[in-house]
Design a protein around this motif. Sequence first.
Motif, short mmCIF file in Angstrom:
data_model
loop_
_atom_site.label_atom_id
_atom_site.label_comp_id
_atom_site.label_asym_id
_atom_site.label_seq_id
_atom_site.Cartn_x
_atom_site.Cartn_y
_atom_site.Cartn_z
N UNK A 1 0.83 -1.21 0.00
CA UNK A 1 0.00 0.00 0.00
C UNK A 1 0.86 1.25 0.00
N UNK A 2 1.97 1.22 0.72
CA UNK A 2 2.84 2.38 0.76
C UNK A 2 3.54 2.58 -0.58
N UNK A 3 3.98 1.49 -1.21
CA UNK A 3 4.62 1.59 -2.51
C UNK A 3 3.63 2.14 -3.54
N UNK A 4 2.38 1.67 -3.50
CA UNK A 4 1.37 2.18 -4.44
C UNK A 4 1.19 3.68 -4.28
N UNK B 1 -0.60 2.87 -26.43
CA UNK B 1 -1.96 2.37 -26.29
C UNK B 1 -2.49 2.54 -24.87
N UNK B 2 -1.66 2.22 -23.89
CA UNK B 2 -2.12 2.26 -22.49
C UNK B 2 -2.15 3.69 -21.96
N UNK B 3 -1.11 4.47 -22.27
CA UNK B 3 -0.96 5.78 -21.65
C UNK B 3 -1.45 6.94 -22.51
N UNK B 4 -1.49 6.76 -23.83
CA UNK B 4 -1.79 7.91 -24.68
C UNK B 4 -0.72 8.97 -24.46
N UNK B 5 -1.16 10.19 -24.18
CA UNK B 5 -0.18 11.24 -23.89
C UNK B 5 -0.25 11.70 -22.44
N UNK B 6 -0.84 10.84 -21.57
CA UNK B 6 -0.92 11.20 -20.15
C UNK B 6 0.18 10.52 -19.36
N UNK B 7 0.33 10.95 -18.11
CA UNK B 7 1.29 10.31 -17.21
C UNK B 7 0.70 9.03 -16.63
N UNK B 8 1.55 8.04 -16.33
CA UNK B 8 1.03 6.80 -15.74
C UNK B 8 0.49 7.02 -14.32
N UNK B 9 -0.40 6.14 -13.93
CA UNK B 9 -0.86 6.03 -12.54
C UNK B 9 -0.63 4.59 -12.10
N UNK B 10 -0.74 4.36 -10.81
CA UNK B 10 -0.40 3.04 -10.28
C UNK B 10 -1.18 1.93 -10.98
N UNK B 11 -2.46 2.17 -11.27
CA UNK B 11 -3.28 1.13 -11.89
C UNK B 11 -2.78 0.72 -13.26
N UNK B 12 -1.95 1.55 -13.90
CA UNK B 12 -1.42 1.19 -15.21
C UNK B 12 -0.43 0.04 -15.16
N UNK B 13 0.13 -0.24 -13.98
CA UNK B 13 1.08 -1.36 -13.88
C UNK B 13 0.47 -2.65 -14.40
N UNK C 1 13.72 -7.04 -0.31
CA UNK C 1 12.60 -6.33 0.27
C UNK C 1 12.07 -5.25 -0.66
N UNK C 2 12.90 -4.77 -1.59
CA UNK C 2 12.50 -3.66 -2.46
C UNK C 2 12.04 -4.08 -3.84
N UNK C 3 11.69 -5.36 -4.03
CA UNK C 3 11.38 -5.83 -5.38
C UNK C 3 10.20 -5.11 -6.01
N UNK C 4 9.13 -4.86 -5.25
CA UNK C 4 7.94 -4.22 -5.82
C UNK C 4 8.22 -2.79 -6.25
N UNK C 5 8.96 -2.06 -5.44
CA UNK C 5 9.32 -0.70 -5.81
C UNK C 5 10.18 -0.71 -7.07
N UNK C 6 11.17 -1.61 -7.13
CA UNK C 6 12.04 -1.68 -8.28
C UNK C 6 11.30 -2.02 -9.56
N UNK C 7 10.35 -2.97 -9.50
CA UNK C 7 9.60 -3.36 -10.68
C UNK C 7 8.69 -2.23 -11.15
#
Length: 456
Positions: free
Chosen positions: A111-114, A293-305, A398-404
């Motif tokens: 939750x904190x990484x998200x 296709x996924x982002x168009x010209x916008x910035x990513x958000x967490x749900x885009x992962x 411990x940092x795998x999710x942040x790194x990915x």
Amino acid sequence: MTATRARQVPVGPTGPAMLRTLWQLGRDRLGLMRTAASYGDAVRLGPSFKTLYFFNHPDHAKHVLADNSQNFHKGVGLAQARRALGDGLLTSEGELWRKQRRVIQPAFQAKRIAAQAGVVVEEAGRLVDRLREHRDGAPVDIVREMTGLTLGVLGRTLLDSDLGGHHSLGHNFEVMQDQAMFEMVTMGSVPTWLPLPHQLRFRRARRELQRIVDALVAERRARGEVGDDALTRLIVSTREETDPQVGRLRMRDELVTLLLAGHETTASTLGWTFHLLDQHPQIRERVHAEAVEVLGDRLPVYEDLARLRFIAQVVNEAMRLYPPVWMLSRIAQAPDEIGGYHVPAGADVLICPYTLHRHPDFWDDPERFDPDRFDPSRSGGRPRYAYVPFGAGPRFCVGNNLGLMEATFVIAMVIRELRLTADPAHRVTPEPMLSLRIRGGLPMRVTEDGPSRRHA
């Protein structure tokens, strides 16, 4: 317990071939691992001063890293690297390691990484802007740019601090890694007080890193110790030490380790990924198409992962071929049996993700860059421990999710807008240090590719 019928681990190279392994230990560590793998899944490498037990099967990795991990402490390389890095999370053992892990783990909760996705995207946007300044100009060192990016992300997400003013961090960490590998090759036999040029560089780098760490701690205390970031947790934890000097040393060791491990592995992965995409233009075009296709010209958000599926496969395949943690070394605390082979107490045991990820029994055409092998519909029968880019068991990174998350967003944002092309004059060569780096950096030319960003 060791079974009475356990076999002896077969002996690897002997005679002139053993002399070659001695040379490889100091000069070509990946070559040494490939040599070992060519002799089988279990091999004894026996230079006169050290016997190494090399295991290269998923079942072996599972036993050493997970099932009986309590019997295997950090081994050759990291044991000696403790002289360079101190007793941080990377090198510590036993109760100290468990205490450090308990302190730092909450800072990496999902939750904190998200919630930190916006920070990652912001830093990645700054990277794109910096790279765009070099378009149609001289090559830019992508490894250096990725190092700056990952340090920026680490500072803001885990330390709630801006590391931008500490320009010497990347260089000082390179010097620390050089010293750690020197300690490994020499088995810690050379006194650190000898005024050898590389040891003088190491002492200067260590003093500078300690100065930076002390400044970060002083700044945080001046602001007030609030929040749930890693730095606050470390300050609170080390205050419990009865000896203030012990607390200060522990703080330094843990922060230096966090800074090193927190940026180095992701920067290495990004460097290798951009290199591989340049070498495989059809795959690069698929990455570009998915990002658009996924982002168009916008910035990513967490749900885009969850939507950037192919890019995630590309990252996984890059880590298969060039795992940031290329070797996992352990020392057996008591006699054991690994895959039916006897291992004595005190044995130096090696699990090598670099060769395990290329094992022909578990990977078709293992030298080929093929992100589709990580398509969920194709990866079904592969053993879990055939792929261990983050280690496994209790010491799983411990940092795998942040790194990915960081790697996925950075690749999507860069490839959507820019084309990175290798400098033909530069030879890309792996450099196995604490992580698997690209020797001498990665100079690439930058050109536009895709519509310019139009973000508010």
